[in-house]
Write a protein that holds these residues in place. Structure first.
Motif, mmCIF file in Angstrom:
data_model
loop_
_atom_site.group_PDB
_atom_site.id
_atom_site.type_symbol
_atom_site.label_atom_id
_atom_site.label_comp_id
_atom_site.label_asym_id
_atom_site.label_seq_id
_atom_site.Cartn_x
_atom_site.Cartn_y
_atom_site.Cartn_z
ATOM 1 N N THR A 23 20.630 -17.794 31.927
ATOM 2 C CA THR A 23 19.316 -18.260 32.379
ATOM 3 C C THR A 23 19.330 -19.726 32.803
ATOM 4 O OG1 THR A 23 18.712 -18.800 30.095
ATOM 5 C CG2 THR A 23 18.115 -16.613 30.907
ATOM 6 N N SER A 24 20.477 -20.410 32.639
ATOM 7 C CA SER A 24 20.569 -21.823 33.013
ATOM 8 C C SER A 24 21.151 -22.032 34.401
ATOM 9 C CB SER A 24 21.437 -22.576 31.996
ATOM 10 O OG SER A 24 22.755 -22.055 31.989
ATOM 11 N N CYS A 25 21.791 -21.008 34.939
ATOM 12 C CA CYS A 25 22.451 -21.151 36.247
ATOM 13 C C CYS A 25 22.633 -19.766 36.836
ATOM 14 C CB CYS A 25 23.800 -21.855 36.089
ATOM 15 S SG CYS A 25 24.671 -22.133 37.638
ATOM 16 N N TYR A 26 22.693 -19.701 38.168
ATOM 17 C CA TYR A 26 22.912 -18.424 38.854
ATOM 18 C C TYR A 26 24.144 -18.566 39.742
ATOM 19 C CZ TYR A 26 21.747 -13.951 41.012
ATOM 20 O OH TYR A 26 21.774 -12.637 41.418
ATOM 21 N N CYS A 27 25.018 -17.575 39.677
ATOM 22 C CA CYS A 27 26.257 -17.602 40.458
ATOM 23 C C CYS A 27 26.421 -16.264 41.163
ATOM 24 C CB CYS A 27 27.449 -17.875 39.534
ATOM 25 S SG CYS A 27 29.005 -18.049 40.418
ATOM 26 N N LEU A 28 26.468 -16.305 42.492
ATOM 27 C CA LEU A 28 26.636 -15.102 43.304
ATOM 28 C C LEU A 28 27.973 -15.201 44.030
ATOM 29 C CD1 LEU A 28 25.526 -12.472 44.561
ATOM 30 C CD2 LEU A 28 24.442 -13.887 46.314
ATOM 31 N N MET A 29 28.906 -14.315 43.691
ATOM 32 C CA MET A 29 30.238 -14.344 44.286
ATOM 33 C C MET A 29 30.306 -13.375 45.472
ATOM 34 S SD MET A 29 32.273 -16.486 42.699
ATOM 35 C CE MET A 29 33.905 -15.896 43.095
ATOM 36 N N ASP A 30 30.577 -13.920 46.652
ATOM 37 C CA ASP A 30 30.917 -13.103 47.814
ATOM 38 C C ASP A 30 32.427 -13.107 48.002
ATOM 39 O OD1 ASP A 30 28.359 -12.364 48.322
ATOM 40 O OD2 ASP A 30 27.965 -13.924 49.814
ATOM 41 N N SER A 31 32.892 -12.426 49.017
ATOM 42 C CA SER A 31 34.339 -12.292 49.213
ATOM 43 C C SER A 31 35.004 -13.634 49.499
ATOM 44 C CB SER A 31 34.623 -11.319 50.359
ATOM 45 O OG SER A 31 34.005 -11.775 51.557
ATOM 46 N N THR A 32 34.310 -14.542 50.176
ATOM 47 C CA THR A 32 34.921 -15.827 50.531
ATOM 48 C C THR A 32 34.148 -17.034 50.033
ATOM 49 O OG1 THR A 32 33.774 -15.849 52.666
ATOM 50 C CG2 THR A 32 35.971 -14.853 52.606
ATOM 51 N N SER A 33 32.925 -16.853 49.533
ATOM 52 C CA SER A 33 32.099 -17.983 49.112
ATOM 53 C C SER A 33 31.409 -17.666 47.803
ATOM 54 C CB SER A 33 31.047 -18.330 50.176
ATOM 55 O OG SER A 33 31.658 -18.766 51.376
ATOM 56 N N CYS A 34 31.035 -18.738 47.109
ATOM 57 C CA CYS A 34 30.263 -18.649 45.872
ATOM 58 C C CYS A 34 28.958 -19.406 46.100
ATOM 59 C CB CYS A 34 31.046 -19.247 44.705
ATOM 60 S SG CYS A 34 30.119 -19.304 43.170
ATOM 61 N N HIS A 35 27.831 -18.723 45.842
ATOM 62 C CA HIS A 35 26.515 -19.322 46.041
ATOM 63 C C HIS A 35 25.907 -19.604 44.672
ATOM 64 C CE1 HIS A 35 27.026 -18.023 50.187
ATOM 65 N NE2 HIS A 35 27.287 -16.811 49.731
ATOM 66 N N LEU A 36 25.513 -20.868 44.455
ATOM 67 C CA LEU A 36 25.054 -21.310 43.146
ATOM 68 C C LEU A 36 23.618 -21.792 43.232
ATOM 69 C CD1 LEU A 36 28.161 -23.525 42.289
ATOM 70 C CD2 LEU A 36 27.777 -21.167 41.569
ATOM 71 N N LEU A 37 22.834 -21.454 42.221
ATOM 72 C CA LEU A 37 21.511 -22.033 42.045
ATOM 73 C C LEU A 37 21.602 -23.019 40.885
ATOM 74 C CD1 LEU A 37 19.234 -18.884 42.478
ATOM 75 C CD2 LEU A 37 19.642 -20.712 44.123
ATOM 76 N N LEU A 38 21.375 -24.297 41.148
ATOM 77 C CA LEU A 38 21.619 -25.353 40.172
ATOM 78 C C LEU A 38 20.336 -26.136 39.914
ATOM 79 C CD1 LEU A 38 24.981 -26.689 41.668
ATOM 80 C CD2 LEU A 38 24.696 -25.077 39.789
ATOM 81 N N ASP A 39 20.117 -26.452 38.636
ATOM 82 C CA ASP A 39 18.926 -27.202 38.239
ATOM 83 C C ASP A 39 19.178 -28.694 38.093
ATOM 84 O OD1 ASP A 39 17.324 -24.934 38.120
ATOM 85 O OD2 ASP A 39 17.983 -24.450 36.093
ATOM 86 N N GLN A 40 20.424 -29.090 37.884
ATOM 87 C CA GLN A 40 20.686 -30.507 37.659
ATOM 88 C C GLN A 40 21.888 -30.966 38.478
ATOM 89 O OE1 GLN A 40 22.373 -31.458 33.750
ATOM 90 N NE2 GLN A 40 22.327 -29.274 33.246
ATOM 91 N N PRO A 41 21.873 -32.226 38.932
ATOM 92 C CA PRO A 41 22.991 -32.748 39.728
ATOM 93 C C PRO A 41 24.250 -32.870 38.883
ATOM 94 C CG PRO A 41 21.021 -34.108 39.955
ATOM 95 C CD PRO A 41 20.785 -33.191 38.803
#
Length: 777
Positions: A466-484
């Motif tokens: 619940t602190s971070c979201y990580c979506l793995m595609d075949s060539t990229s990783c997409h992240l939802l981040l709350d803090q720098p």
């Protein structure tokens, strides 16, 4: 046994032959393991690490001296597993969990291209942690008979149940006492007992008075010390004694993660390996399971008709190699890029940085040609506010120095800032990676760098958080981040079937003022950022890209990578002997950590009239896959035009703000959020939207957001930033509309439902709406 042959030229007087090791005279008198025969051969009876070096045969008489070409002997060590660590505690305090243990390939560590350990470095087992059981009181016992003191008693025990597995003890008393005569009980005592009692009390009082007087006199006599009582603890002043144990200085060549070596001890050896200091002999004591690799080279001519040759023989299998004289091999930890080949160019240690000022409309930051971007959603910044945000790609070695065990970087280390950033919703960061994602073979984690430059785990990509979201595609990783902060995707192979992708490219160019043509073959992690380092380096030296880069799956099976040149026209071009096949060891490739590896083939044309070159470059992993690079190019000396290769068509835009940075128009985005954020009887909620957009994993993260639909759309934007239409989103909304129509037939008579608004707006965004006015669109 190693046998090095020397054939000196004939002459009068007869030449005397001496052997040099690393340009120092070698004598068999001081080393019983070395034998110089009358036939001028050098025999090393049993290979040791200290025997690695450059050997040269020197023939001399009173007229002249002749030197042979140098033969390089490299003794390598196969890696061995350390002992397993203790099993970790169960990762749950109560119930079914997991325990882990690990081992490292450091007993010994692979050295000089030795084979990496086979098998798993991490083992997992299930565990059952016993849940604590708090204690509870049993029933009170019956009251006892009235005693001579007019009291009765009862008791109870904490065994219903008794506390177990760190459970709490019962609260309260285990015994109870009551007066059994309602306070009317009196005790009769003999007069003799009274006399004894009062006598004892009087003696006690007298003793106390005498003691008090003695103390007062003592304090009066010692008042000059300034303190009434000298406490022994005051003498120590709060100091405590400690036992300091110095850490044993380990061998810096042994890759033991539990012992941090002094990095100043490490040396950089140029190929062929050359040990300049005799003290290095202590660092190369024999280790178990030693094999020998002898690097052969062709001896230059010693006269008009004289020629000498070196023949290197070894009991182990030998692969011809030529790592080229202008490279350097750094013997260091795997996590620092073990045996990373740094070519005669600079890939640039400077940081890649991009920045922009963002307000309430949001926008996007892009580091060109690196596969790294940051999306700041609309509304993330408060109205009448603006932030200067920036993104940095760290290209130094600090990224890998603090990784643990067999972990490797799967993409660049990316930092976004400023640290005090205050946003109302998470940003979406995209980082390209080079792993063939497979949860059975990889343990992939998102890590963040702490203030002391160490990596801490944020989440595992296969787990929900619940602190971070990580979506793995075949060539990229997409992240939802709350803090720098600084983030990196780190992978640990669980089996030898784990695969990371390599990008292969071949560049060429004429060598200035000569008839030679150089082919440079690069093997780099398959990420745009890693390959752009190669493009930038070749651009500075005027290299030409001779074949479209290709991808090679590289397995964690501990086998090396071989690069060979084939089908060279023999009557037009010549190549030095023993240089047609070159090799990268497994650690060099696996632990490259975004740093490019390359080797070179130098071809020489027989005639200036030769203007074309055609050949093949084979790149294959031993017991793995192979890729062929076809070379066909013009090699005229006047041709100076370079052919840079970029991964993206637009390589200049680094910052976009406002509506132009998003695929979904703001009005459509707001309508979707208003429709799906509020659950109602029609079943239109954000969970259905996530399901239709194939983002229905880790829904707990979306549930805690102020607007789940807005965060889902930001993730969709990051995932589809390279596509130019909204077809997938429009199709998903159309499917939701059909589901709603089937489930609510009574609503079909309405003039226009919320879904029809969303569909019309979405498709209008693609330019596919007809029969509508411009104002309606």
């Amino acid at each position: 046994m190693i046998v090095l042959h020397c054939r000196p030229p004939e002459g009068v007087p007869v030449a005397e032959v001496e052997w040099l090791k690393n340009e120092e005279l070698l004598s068999s008198l001081t080393d019983d393991n070395i034998d110089t025969r009358a036939d001028h051969n050098l025999i090393i009876n049993e290979a040791r690490l200290s025997d690695s070096g450059n050997y040269t045969c020197l023939a001399s008489n009173i007229v002249a001296k002749r030197r042979s070409a140098t033969a390089t002997v490299i003794v390598f060590v196969n890696g061995g597993w350390s002992l397993w660590t203790e099993w970790s505690p169960c990762n749950v305090p109560c119930g079914r969990g997991v325990q882990k243990r690990s081992r490292t390939c450091t007993n010994p560590a692979p050295l000089n291209g030795g084979a990496f350990c086979e098998g798993m470095s991490v083992q997992k087992i299930t565990c059952n942690a016993l849940c604590p059981i708090d204690g509870s009181w049993d029933e009170w016992s019956e009251w006892t008979l009235c005693s001579s003191q007019c009291e009765k008693q009862r008791s109870r025990e904490c065994n219903s149940p008794a506390p177990r597995h760190r459970g709490k003890m019962c609260e309260g008393n285990s015994e109870a006492t009551e007066n059994c005569t309602d306070g009317l009980c009196t005790l009769s005592m003999d007069s003799s007992n009274d006399v004894a009692l009062y006598s004892g009390l009087g003696a006690g009082i007298i003793a106390v008075v005498i003691l008090v007087i003695a103390i007062m006199l003592y304090r009066k006599n010692h008042s000059e010390y300034g303190e009434d009582v000298i406490d022994s603890s005051a003498l120590t002043g709060g100091f405590q004694s400690f036992n300091f144990k110095t850490t044993r200085q380990g061998n810096p060549l042994l890759l033991n993660s539990s012992m941090q070596p002094d990095l100043t001890v490490g040396r950089t050896y140029s190929t062929p390996l050359c040990f300049q200091d005799s003290t290095d002999k202590d660092l190369f004591d024999p280790l178990p399971d030693i094999k020998v690799k002898v690097q052969s080279s062709f001896m230059v001519s010693l006269g008009v008709a004289e020629r000498a040759e070196f023949h290197a023989k070894a009991s182990a299998e030998t692969f011809p190699r030529d790592l080229s004289r202008d490279y350097s091999i750094t013997v260091d930890r795997c996590k620092q890029g073990l045996l990373t080949l740094n070519g005669p160019f600079s890939t640039g240690k400077e940081q890649l940085r991009t920045n922009g000022v963002f307000g309430h409309p949001g926008g996007r930051l892009v580091v060109p040609n690196t596969g790294v971007s940051l999306l700041v959603p609309h509304g993330a910044v408060a109205e009448n506010m603006s932030w200067e945000m920036y993104m940095v790609i760290n290209q130094g070695e600090a990224s890998v120095q603090t990784l643990e065990g067999s972990e490797i970087l799967l993409g660049p280390e990316v930092m976004y800032a400023p640290p005090g950033l205050d946003l109302s919703c998470p940003v979406a960061m995209t980082i390209a990676h080079c792993a063939e994602v497979d949860t059975e073979n990889w343990n992939i984690q998102l890590k963040r760098k702490t203030q002391d430059s160490k990596w801490e785990e944020v989440m595992s990509v296969e787990e929900e958080s619940t602190s971070c979201y990580c979506l793995m595609d075949s060539t990229s990783c997409h992240l939802l981040l709350d803090q720098p902060g600084s983030y990196a995707l780190v992978g640990e192979p669980l089996t030898q079937a784990a695969v990371k992708r390599l990008k292969l490219a071949v560049f060429g160019g004429m060598e200035a003022g000569s008839m030679s043509y150089s082919l440079r073959v690069y093997c780099v992690d398959d990420t745009p950022h890693a390959f752009q380092g190669v493009v930038a380096a070749e651009k500075t030296r005027g290299g030409q890209l001779l074949e479209e880069p290709k991808m090679l799956p590289f397995q964690a099976n501990t086998f090396s990578l071989q690069v060979s040149i084939q089908d060279v026209p023999q009557f037009l071009w010549s190549i030095k002997p023993f240089t047609t096949c070159q090799e990268f060891s497994f650690p060099q490739v696996w632990c490259s950590n975004q740093q490019p590896l390359h080797c070179a083939f130098s071809l020489e044309r027989y005639s200036p009239a030769t203007t074309q070159l055609s050949c093949k470059i084979s790149v294959r992993q031993v017991k793995g896959q192979e890729q062929i690079l076809q070379v066909y190019t013009a090699v005229a000396e006047t041709e100076k035009e370079s052919v840079p290769f970029f991964m993206q068509t637009d390589c200049t835009i680094t910052s976009q703000t406002g509506p132009k940075a998003f695929k979904i128009p703001v009005s459509i985005r707001q309508r979707i959020c208003a429709t799906f954020d509020t659950a109602n009887a029609k079943g239109k909620d954000w969970q259905l939207l996530a399901q239709k957009l194939h983002l229905d994993r880790n829904l707990g993260y979306f549930a805690k957001q102020r607007s789940p639909s807005a965060v889902i759309l930001s993730l969709w934007e990051a995932r589809h930033q390279d596509t130019a239409d909204l077809d997938s989103l429009a199709s998903a909304l159309e499917e939701i509309g059909k589901i709603h129509s089937k489930s609510s037939p009574k609503d079909q008579d309405e003039p226009e439902s919320d879904f029809n608004h969303i569909q019309a707006g979405s498709v209008c965004g693609t330019g596919k709406v007809t029969n509508q006015t411009t104002e309606d669109s």
